[in-house]
Design a protein around this motif. Structure first.
Motif, PDB file in Angstrom:
ATOM      1  N   GLU A  48      -9.385   4.907 -10.875  1.00 54.35           N
ATOM      2  CA  GLU A  48      -9.947   3.554 -10.735  1.00 54.35           C
ATOM      3  C   GLU A  48      -9.229   2.759  -9.644  1.00 54.35           C
ATOM      4  O   GLU A  48      -9.857   2.197  -8.762  1.00 54.35           O
ATOM      5  N   ASP A  49      -7.909   2.699  -9.727  1.00 52.73           N
ATOM      6  CA  ASP A  49      -7.127   1.864  -8.815  1.00 52.73           C
ATOM      7  C   ASP A  49      -6.358   2.659  -7.775  1.00 52.73           C
ATOM      8  O   ASP A  49      -5.850   2.088  -6.804  1.00 52.73           O
ATOM      9  N   ALA A  50      -6.244   3.974  -7.981  1.00 53.27           N
ATOM     10  CA  ALA A  50      -5.501   4.828  -7.048  1.00 53.27           C
ATOM     11  C   ALA A  50      -5.929   6.267  -7.267  1.00 53.27           C
ATOM     12  O   ALA A  50      -6.414   6.626  -8.337  1.00 53.27           O
ATOM     13  N   ASP A  51      -5.754   7.089  -6.245  1.00 51.56           N
ATOM     14  CA  ASP A  51      -5.935   8.524  -6.403  1.00 51.56           C
ATOM     15  C   ASP A  51      -4.580   9.146  -6.726  1.00 51.56           C
ATOM     16  O   ASP A  51      -3.528   8.601  -6.368  1.00 51.56           O
TER      17      ASP A  51
ATOM     18  N   MET B 284       0.847  -1.200   0.000  1.00 48.82           N
ATOM     19  CA  MET B 284       0.000   0.000   0.000  1.00 48.82           C
ATOM     20  C   MET B 284       0.879   1.244   0.000  1.00 48.82           C
ATOM     21  O   MET B 284       1.736   1.401   0.857  1.00 48.82           O
ATOM     22  N   LYS B 285       0.657   2.127  -0.963  1.00 49.64           N
ATOM     23  CA  LYS B 285       1.397   3.384  -1.008  1.00 49.64           C
ATOM     24  C   LYS B 285       0.572   4.473  -0.342  1.00 49.64           C
ATOM     25  O   LYS B 285      -0.610   4.643  -0.641  1.00 49.64           O
ATOM     26  N   ILE B 286       1.221   5.200   0.569  1.00 50.13           N
ATOM     27  CA  ILE B 286       0.535   6.249   1.313  1.00 50.13           C
ATOM     28  C   ILE B 286       1.295   7.552   1.142  1.00 50.13           C
ATOM     29  O   ILE B 286       2.516   7.608   1.366  1.00 50.13           O
ATOM     30  N   VAL B 287       0.593   8.589   0.746  1.00 50.73           N
ATOM     31  CA  VAL B 287       1.153   9.930   0.601  1.00 50.73           C
ATOM     32  C   VAL B 287       0.613  10.806   1.725  1.00 50.73           C
ATOM     33  O   VAL B 287      -0.602  10.867   1.954  1.00 50.73           O
ATOM     34  N   VAL B 288       1.507  11.469   2.429  1.00 45.47           N
ATOM     35  CA  VAL B 288       1.141  12.405   3.487  1.00 45.47           C
ATOM     36  C   VAL B 288       1.457  13.802   2.986  1.00 45.47           C
ATOM     37  O   VAL B 288       2.594  14.087   2.590  1.00 45.47           O
TER      38      VAL B 288
ATOM     39  N   GLU C  32       3.007  14.478 -10.411  1.00 42.67           N
ATOM     40  CA  GLU C  32       1.845  13.657 -10.076  1.00 42.67           C
ATOM     41  C   GLU C  32       2.300  12.399  -9.353  1.00 42.67           C
ATOM     42  O   GLU C  32       3.250  11.737  -9.785  1.00 42.67           O
ATOM     43  N   VAL C  33       1.601  12.074  -8.254  1.00 42.96           N
ATOM     44  CA  VAL C  33       1.954  10.911  -7.442  1.00 42.96           C
ATOM     45  C   VAL C  33       0.689  10.111  -7.163  1.00 42.96           C
ATOM     46  O   VAL C  33      -0.250  10.618  -6.543  1.00 42.96           O
ATOM     47  N   ALA C  34       0.661   8.864  -7.617  1.00 41.88           N
ATOM     48  CA  ALA C  34      -0.482   7.989  -7.368  1.00 41.88           C
ATOM     49  C   ALA C  34      -0.300   7.288  -6.018  1.00 41.88           C
ATOM     50  O   ALA C  34       0.817   6.921  -5.646  1.00 41.88           O
ATOM     51  N   ALA C  35      -1.408   7.114  -5.303  1.00 41.66           N
ATOM     52  CA  ALA C  35      -1.321   6.489  -3.988  1.00 41.66           C
ATOM     53  C   ALA C  35      -2.621   5.781  -3.639  1.00 41.66           C
ATOM     54  O   ALA C  35      -3.698   6.134  -4.135  1.00 41.66           O
ATOM     55  N   ASP C  36      -2.518   4.789  -2.764  1.00 36.99           N
ATOM     56  CA  ASP C  36      -3.700   4.088  -2.273  1.00 36.99           C
ATOM     57  C   ASP C  36      -4.415   4.895  -1.197  1.00 36.99           C
ATOM     58  O   ASP C  36      -5.625   4.778  -1.030  1.00 36.99           O
ATOM     59  N   VAL C  37      -3.642   5.694  -0.438  1.00 41.12           N
ATOM     60  CA  VAL C  37      -4.203   6.551   0.598  1.00 41.12           C
ATOM     61  C   VAL C  37      -3.465   7.885   0.557  1.00 41.12           C
ATOM     62  O   VAL C  37      -2.230   7.917   0.448  1.00 41.12           O
TER      63      VAL C  37
END
Length: 419
Positions: A134-137, A1-5, A149-154
């Motif tokens: 669809e699969d990530a924000d 899971m990729k998480i961007v803060v 641009e950085v795609a992440a699950d959260v």
């Protein structure tokens, strides 16, 4: 899971550390500023936040940055005592209260992130928007080199009271609400007051002074003291933590506040600098989470500093978020559980801060005895004083009995199980 803060303040950095402790390994922190400079003045970390820092294994490095206040005392504008209570370990908590410099705390958290997570902090990135997919924000950032641009699950919006993520999902909200009170924050070197370990608050709803030590006395007998001067009907509604103002006029507002235990105007006059900030907050939101993104800290629940709880609540947010993401079956379930846990609690706390929180005892004393009193119990009964203090501790989540017995927020699930 990729998480961007989004945001490398206290809340954002604590979130990165909490997620790492919960076993997440793909974490990145994006900060608007070009560098983290550790700005600001003092902050109080209450025992419920210190518990979380202890369980994260970083309390030792933070405790060296300040002092442990052993009591909190309230006075009226004439300097007469209203209420006093022990704090931290002296109050029966299993964890102390810590008074530290906000900037030093931020840099200590930054260093811990770099040590544990590696080079994951990206400065010079201003959030433009979050685009659902669809699969990530995808978080879109403006940088000196162009849009990234950085795609992440959260995606966690910990970007403060002016949160871009909050504004995106609440475009009608506008600027933070100002109630007419202005704060002037400063740090000064001065002789210790009272026992040198007490945090004091003096005044009432329209004018107040707060002071507490940030360190031990030096060889000359002076200690570093953080203070907040507050008055209604002065200053502006412009929100800028780092706007310095002339010191003399502010000291003059408190010219008569000279007590045998503290000379308030002298302390203000000896400040290194004075930073002006309006007392602002934001109304509670109906939701924090949209798709794969959520809010945290001031971005979610900016509140008045009554009760010294803003930074502590951000740290608790970070631990609760990591706990639910680490124990839920899916990220969406984890985000929903986090919001269900924290949004009602912080909304209730925000309402209390608007009613002065534990500082209500000073408001009551001014209403009932504006010229002073012989003894506070002639004005406010002991039971009423105790009730104000207890009700706030329960709302804020740091009543000693409840905090000491609460289950840990540490996630024990192995990191390998997450993939």
């Amino acid at each position: 899971m990729k998480i961007v803060v989004v945001g490398a303040g206290i809340g954002g950095l604590a979130t990165a550390l909490s997620l790492d402790a919960a076993g997440f390994r793909d974490i990145e922190v994006y900060e608007r500023a070009d560098e983290l400079r550790g700005l600001g003045v003092g902050i109080n970390l209450l025992p419920h936040a210190v518990r979380e820092l202890t369980e994260l294994g970083i309390v030792q490095r933070i405790s060296t940055l300040g002092v442990e206040p052993t009591s909190l005392a309230y006075f009226n504008a004439q300097g007469q005592p209203i209420w006093s209570e022990p704090r931290g370990l002296a109050a029966g908590y299993r964890w102390p209260q810590l008074s530290v410099h906000r900037g030093r705390l931020q840099l200590a958290l930054r260093d811990a992130v770099l040590e544990r997570l590696g080079d994951v902090i990206r400065t010079g990135h201003r959030l433009l928007e979050v685009v659902p997919g669809e699969d990530a924000d995808t978080a879109r950032f403006e940088t000196a080199a162009g849009v990234v641009e950085v795609a992440a699950d959260v995606i966690v919006g910990a970007d403060g009271i002016h949160s871009s993520l909050r504004a995106q999902h609440n475009p009608e909200e506008g600027a933070p609400a100002w109630g007419g009170l202005t704060l002037w924050r400063g740090v000064a070197y001065a002789p210790p007051f009272l026992d040198g370990r007490t945090m004091i608050m003096a005044g009432h709803g329209d004018q107040k002074f707060v002071a507490y030590p940030l360190g031990e006395a030096d060889e000359s007998g002076r200690m570093r003291i953080n203070f907040i001067a507050e008055k209604r009907g002065a200053g502006t509604a412009s929100v800028d933590w780092n706007r310095a103002v002339e010191i003399g006029p502010i000291a003059e507002l408190f010219a008569d506040w000279r007590y045998d235990w503290l000379d308030v105007p002298a302390l203000i006059s000896s400040a290194e600098e004075l930073l002006e900030y309006p007392m602002v907050d934001r109304d509670p939101l109906e939701r924090w989470t949209v798709g794969r993104s959520t809010l945290l800290g001031d971005a979610a629940h900016a509140m008045y500093p009554n009760g010294s709880n803003g930074g502590s609540q951000a740290i608790i947010d970070s631990r609760v978020l990591a706990f639910h993401l680490g124990t839920a079956a899916t990220a969406s379930e984890g985000l929903a559980a986090y919001e269900a846990d924290r949004r009602p609690a912080t909304a209730a706390l925000l309402a209390q801060t608007r009613e002065a929180g534990p500082e209500k005892v000073m408001v009551l004393a001014e209403q009932r005895a504006p010229g002073g009193f012989e003894h506070i119990h002639d004005v406010i009964g002991a039971d009423e004083l105790e009730r104000v203090a207890t009700d706030y501790k329960k709302a804020a989540g740091f009543h000693p009995a409840l905090l000491n017995e609460r289950a840990s927020l540490t996630v024990s699930r192995a990191a390998e199980a997450r993939g």
